[in-house]
Scaffold this motif. Structure first.
Motif, short mmCIF file in Angstrom:
data_model
loop_
_atom_site.label_atom_id
_atom_site.label_comp_id
_atom_site.label_asym_id
_atom_site.label_seq_id
_atom_site.Cartn_x
_atom_site.Cartn_y
_atom_site.Cartn_z
N GLU A 2 0.82 -1.21 0.00
CA GLU A 2 0.00 0.00 0.00
C GLU A 2 0.85 1.26 0.00
O GLU A 2 0.46 2.27 -0.54
CB GLU A 2 -0.92 0.00 1.22
CG GLU A 2 -2.00 1.04 1.17
CD GLU A 2 -2.98 0.83 0.03
OE1 GLU A 2 -3.48 1.83 -0.49
OE2 GLU A 2 -3.23 -0.32 -0.35
N ARG A 36 -3.87 -2.33 -7.14
CA ARG A 36 -3.76 -3.22 -5.98
C ARG A 36 -3.75 -4.68 -6.41
O ARG A 36 -2.97 -5.48 -5.88
CB ARG A 36 -4.91 -2.98 -5.01
CG ARG A 36 -4.78 -1.71 -4.23
CD ARG A 36 -5.96 -1.52 -3.31
NE ARG A 36 -5.87 -0.26 -2.60
CZ ARG A 36 -6.87 0.29 -1.95
NH1 ARG A 36 -8.05 -0.30 -1.91
NH2 ARG A 36 -6.71 1.44 -1.33
N ARG A 40 -0.55 -7.07 -5.79
CA ARG A 40 -0.66 -8.26 -4.94
C ARG A 40 -0.31 -9.52 -5.70
O ARG A 40 0.25 -10.46 -5.12
CB ARG A 40 -2.05 -8.32 -4.31
CG ARG A 40 -2.20 -7.24 -3.26
CD ARG A 40 -3.57 -7.17 -2.68
NE ARG A 40 -3.63 -6.05 -1.72
CZ ARG A 40 -4.73 -5.47 -1.34
NH1 ARG A 40 -5.90 -5.87 -1.78
NH2 ARG A 40 -4.69 -4.46 -0.49
N GLN A 60 3.57 -10.53 6.80
CA GLN A 60 3.09 -9.31 6.14
C GLN A 60 2.54 -9.63 4.75
O GLN A 60 1.53 -9.09 4.34
CB GLN A 60 4.22 -8.29 6.02
CG GLN A 60 4.61 -7.66 7.34
CD GLN A 60 5.86 -6.81 7.21
OE1 GLN A 60 6.82 -7.20 6.54
NE2 GLN A 60 5.84 -5.66 7.85
N ARG A 61 3.23 -10.53 4.05
CA ARG A 61 2.74 -10.92 2.72
C ARG A 61 1.40 -11.61 2.83
O ARG A 61 0.47 -11.30 2.10
CB ARG A 61 3.74 -11.84 2.03
CG ARG A 61 3.14 -12.38 0.74
CD ARG A 61 4.06 -13.02 -0.22
NE ARG A 61 4.72 -14.21 0.23
CZ ARG A 61 5.46 -14.95 -0.57
NH1 ARG A 61 5.63 -14.63 -1.82
NH2 ARG A 61 6.07 -16.02 -0.10
N THR A 63 -0.85 -11.31 5.14
CA THR A 63 -1.86 -10.32 5.50
C THR A 63 -2.28 -9.50 4.28
O THR A 63 -3.47 -9.28 4.05
CB THR A 63 -1.33 -9.38 6.61
OG1 THR A 63 -0.98 -10.17 7.75
CG2 THR A 63 -2.35 -8.34 6.99
N GLU A 64 -1.32 -9.06 3.50
CA GLU A 64 -1.62 -8.25 2.31
C GLU A 64 -2.38 -9.05 1.26
O GLU A 64 -3.32 -8.55 0.66
CB GLU A 64 -0.32 -7.69 1.72
CG GLU A 64 -0.53 -6.73 0.59
CD GLU A 64 -1.18 -5.42 1.00
OE1 GLU A 64 -1.84 -4.81 0.13
OE2 GLU A 64 -1.07 -5.01 2.16
N LYS A 67 -6.22 -9.48 1.81
CA LYS A 67 -7.10 -8.32 1.79
C LYS A 67 -7.93 -8.33 0.51
O LYS A 67 -7.42 -8.71 -0.55
CB LYS A 67 -6.30 -7.02 1.82
CG LYS A 67 -5.63 -6.69 3.11
CD LYS A 67 -4.91 -5.36 2.96
CE LYS A 67 -4.12 -4.99 4.17
NZ LYS A 67 -3.39 -3.73 3.95
#
Length: 71
Positions: A2, A36, A40, A60-61, A63-64, A67
């Protein structure tokens, strides 16, 4: 990912142009969503070494990638 996507695509709001800028805001939103999705997909293809180089943890990956495109 982001932090790569800025708000530069979103037009500035003014009281007189709210109605007139609706199509521009819609287009800007669609462009943001598309960026986005692409971002992703690229993130999903990175191997562990490239993630480490970018300073992104597996958590972190994960989680992203989980989304929805509108967030």
């Amino acid at each position: 990912m982001e932090r790569i996507l800025g708000s530069a695509l979103l037009p500035q709001r003014t009281a007189s142009s709210n109605h007139a800028s609706l199509p521009l805001r819609l287009i800007a939103t669609l462009v943001l969503w598309q960026r986005r999705i692409v971002s992703r997909r690229q993130l999903a293809r990175l191997d562990a070494r490239l993630l480490a180089d970018a300073g992104i943890s597996e958590n972190q990956r994960y989680t992203e990638l989980n989304k929805p495109f509108w967030r």
